[in-house]
Design a protein around this motif. Structure first.
Motif, mmCIF file in Angstrom:
data_model
loop_
_atom_site.group_PDB
_atom_site.id
_atom_site.type_symbol
_atom_site.label_atom_id
_atom_site.label_comp_id
_atom_site.label_asym_id
_atom_site.label_seq_id
_atom_site.Cartn_x
_atom_site.Cartn_y
_atom_site.Cartn_z
ATOM 1 N N ASP A 102 -1.751 4.597 11.564
ATOM 2 C CA ASP A 102 -1.061 5.169 10.395
ATOM 3 C C ASP A 102 0.341 4.607 10.257
ATOM 4 O O ASP A 102 0.804 4.317 9.147
ATOM 5 C CB ASP A 102 -1.019 6.695 10.520
ATOM 6 N N VAL A 103 1.013 4.437 11.386
ATOM 7 C CA VAL A 103 2.378 3.886 11.348
ATOM 8 C C VAL A 103 2.375 2.473 10.789
ATOM 9 O O VAL A 103 3.206 2.104 9.946
ATOM 10 C CB VAL A 103 3.004 3.925 12.752
ATOM 11 N N LEU A 104 1.432 1.650 11.238
ATOM 12 C CA LEU A 104 1.365 0.268 10.749
ATOM 13 C C LEU A 104 1.013 0.214 9.273
ATOM 14 O O LEU A 104 1.550 -0.612 8.520
ATOM 15 C CB LEU A 104 0.324 -0.518 11.563
ATOM 16 N N SER A 105 0.125 1.084 8.831
ATOM 17 C CA SER A 105 -0.259 1.103 7.421
ATOM 18 C C SER A 105 0.918 1.491 6.542
ATOM 19 O O SER A 105 1.205 0.847 5.521
ATOM 20 C CB SER A 105 -1.420 2.079 7.217
ATOM 21 N N VAL A 106 1.630 2.546 6.951
ATOM 22 C CA VAL A 106 2.787 2.978 6.161
ATOM 23 C C VAL A 106 3.898 1.931 6.215
ATOM 24 O O VAL A 106 4.594 1.690 5.234
ATOM 25 C CB VAL A 106 3.290 4.345 6.660
ATOM 26 N N ALA A 107 4.067 1.293 7.387
ATOM 27 C CA ALA A 107 5.097 0.249 7.505
ATOM 28 C C ALA A 107 4.811 -0.922 6.577
ATOM 29 O O ALA A 107 5.727 -1.516 5.991
ATOM 30 C CB ALA A 107 5.180 -0.225 8.955
ATOM 31 N N GLN A 108 3.537 -1.291 6.434
ATOM 32 C CA GLN A 108 3.173 -2.375 5.514
ATOM 33 C C GLN A 108 3.501 -2.006 4.072
ATOM 34 O O GLN A 108 4.062 -2.812 3.319
ATOM 35 C CB GLN A 108 1.694 -2.697 5.660
ATOM 36 N N GLU A 109 3.149 -0.787 3.686
ATOM 37 C CA GLU A 109 3.468 -0.336 2.327
ATOM 38 C C GLU A 109 4.977 -0.270 2.121
ATOM 39 O O GLU A 109 5.492 -0.643 1.057
ATOM 40 C CB GLU A 109 2.847 1.039 2.072
ATOM 41 N N LEU A 110 5.712 0.168 3.151
ATOM 42 C CA LEU A 110 7.159 0.266 3.054
ATOM 43 C C LEU A 110 7.793 -1.115 2.908
ATOM 44 O O LEU A 110 8.754 -1.299 2.138
ATOM 45 C CB LEU A 110 7.700 0.974 4.292
ATOM 46 N N SER A 111 7.245 -2.107 3.604
ATOM 47 C CA SER A 111 7.766 -3.474 3.490
ATOM 48 C C SER A 111 7.551 -4.028 2.082
ATOM 49 O O SER A 111 8.447 -4.674 1.519
ATOM 50 C CB SER A 111 7.088 -4.379 4.516
ATOM 51 N N GLN A 112 6.385 -3.767 1.501
ATOM 52 C CA GLN A 112 6.124 -4.239 0.139
ATOM 53 C C GLN A 112 7.045 -3.563 -0.870
ATOM 54 O O GLN A 112 7.553 -4.208 -1.800
ATOM 55 C CB GLN A 112 4.661 -3.974 -0.215
ATOM 56 N N VAL A 113 7.288 -2.269 -0.676
ATOM 57 C CA VAL A 113 8.179 -1.555 -1.596
ATOM 58 C C VAL A 113 9.600 -2.098 -1.488
ATOM 59 O O VAL A 113 10.280 -2.304 -2.499
ATOM 60 C CB VAL A 113 8.139 -0.039 -1.297
ATOM 61 N N ARG A 114 10.057 -2.367 -0.276
ATOM 62 C CA ARG A 114 11.415 -2.908 -0.105
ATOM 63 C C ARG A 114 11.532 -4.309 -0.693
ATOM 64 O O ARG A 114 12.574 -4.667 -1.251
ATOM 65 C CB ARG A 114 11.766 -2.916 1.382
#
Length: 304
Positions: A193-205
């Motif tokens: 879950d952490v990696l999935s959210v981190a990927q989405e967070l990187s795309q948003v940034r």
């Protein structure tokens, strides 16, 4: 006996209303207490897990809210560009005057392309790119017009207010999404879950950085106007006369270079002659023998 008597109608209605209000107030406060006290820890964790929905759904929800309440702009946001062509007496002096005008209007010189006359009847020209604050555009054009005679003048404006509003709204929504994803990432339990959210967070940034760069670029173009100034000399001139010292130096260089070339040529000729000397001697001896033979046989022919 008195207790068996019926109450008046108004008193009964008042009591019923009072009891109804108490019951409704207690019912309204009951769900809050129940939700905060009676739920076990496992139910709370399940709610947090449900909040960790895909980031794309969160972005879509935030975008829908933004579309429902769009931002408004006060006045048009214009990108202004001007082009002016002026015939001047001296291009060099005009360039110096343009530099002073730019400094006075707190502008910037973007580019300068000066073309000197290279043949007969050619004119000295220069093309200057400059940038000034938008509120100083008219004053700058008036100062430039004093340099000479205006041949052409053009001003264009593009309204980018809608694009600015759109970028601002998207940037605000993406930053809210970034904050929500950060909260979800802090509460996420498993590594997946952490990696999935981190990927989405990187795309948003990454989207935030791109939109922020485009927004700043538009704001800079709105704040500063671009002027393309073309200067042309009024009278055609010939190529500038070179200095006497430069001409003498060039003549000396040419003469020494010619002397060196001539010397090298003589040396090469001497080498060729040395190589072919035997053949030349044989040829000379043959010519000399023929001439000598002719001289010896002529008297005999005359005597006969």
């Amino acid at each position: 006996m008195n207790f068996s008597l019926p109450l008046p109608r108004k008193s009964a209605l008042f009591v019923n209303a009072l009891l109804g209000g108490v019951i409704l107030s207690s019912c309204a406060s009951a769900p809050q207490n129940f939700s905060s006290r009676s739920l076990p820890p496992s139910s709370t964790e399940s709610q947090l897990a449900n909040q960790a929905a895909p980031a794309s759904d969160i972005v879509g929800n935030v975008a829908q809210k933004a579309e429902a309440a769009p931002l408004t702009r006060a006045r048009p946001q214009l990108i202004k560009k001007a082009a002016i062509k002026i015939v001047v007496n001296s291009v060099d002096k005009s360039i110096d005057a343009v530099s002073q005008i730019i400094a006075k209007q707190q502008g910037d010189l973007i580019g300068l392309n000066e073309r000197q006359p290279t043949k007969e009847n050619s004119r000295h020209t220069a093309s200057i790119q400059l940038r000034v604050p938008q509120n100083s555009l008219e004053a700058t054009l008036e100062e430039l017009a004093k340099l000479g005679t205006i041949e052409s003048r053009n001003i264009t404006a593009e309204d980018v207010g809608d694009r600015l509003v759109d970028f601002q709204a998207r940037l605000t929504n993406l930053r809210k999404t970034e904050a929500n994803l950060q909260k979800i990432m802090d509460r996420a339990g498993s590594v997946r879950d952490v990696l999935s959210v981190a990927q989405e967070l990187s795309q948003v940034r990454q989207s935030i950085e791109q939109i922020d760069a485009q927004l700043k670029s538009l704001q800079n173009q709105v704040a500063y106007s671009t002027i393309t100034l073309n200067l042309e000399a009024a009278v055609s001139s010939t190529s500038p006369q070179r200095a006497v010292g430069s001409q003498i130096q060039e003549t000396w260089n040419n003469s020494t270079q010619s002397l060196g070339s001539f010397t090298v040529g003589l040396l090469k000729l001497g080498i060729w002659l040395m190589v072919y000397t035997p053949y030349l001697l044989i040829l000379a001896a043959g010519v000399y023998g023929v001439i000598r033979w002719r001289r010896t046989h002529r008297p005999q022919e005359t005597r006969n």
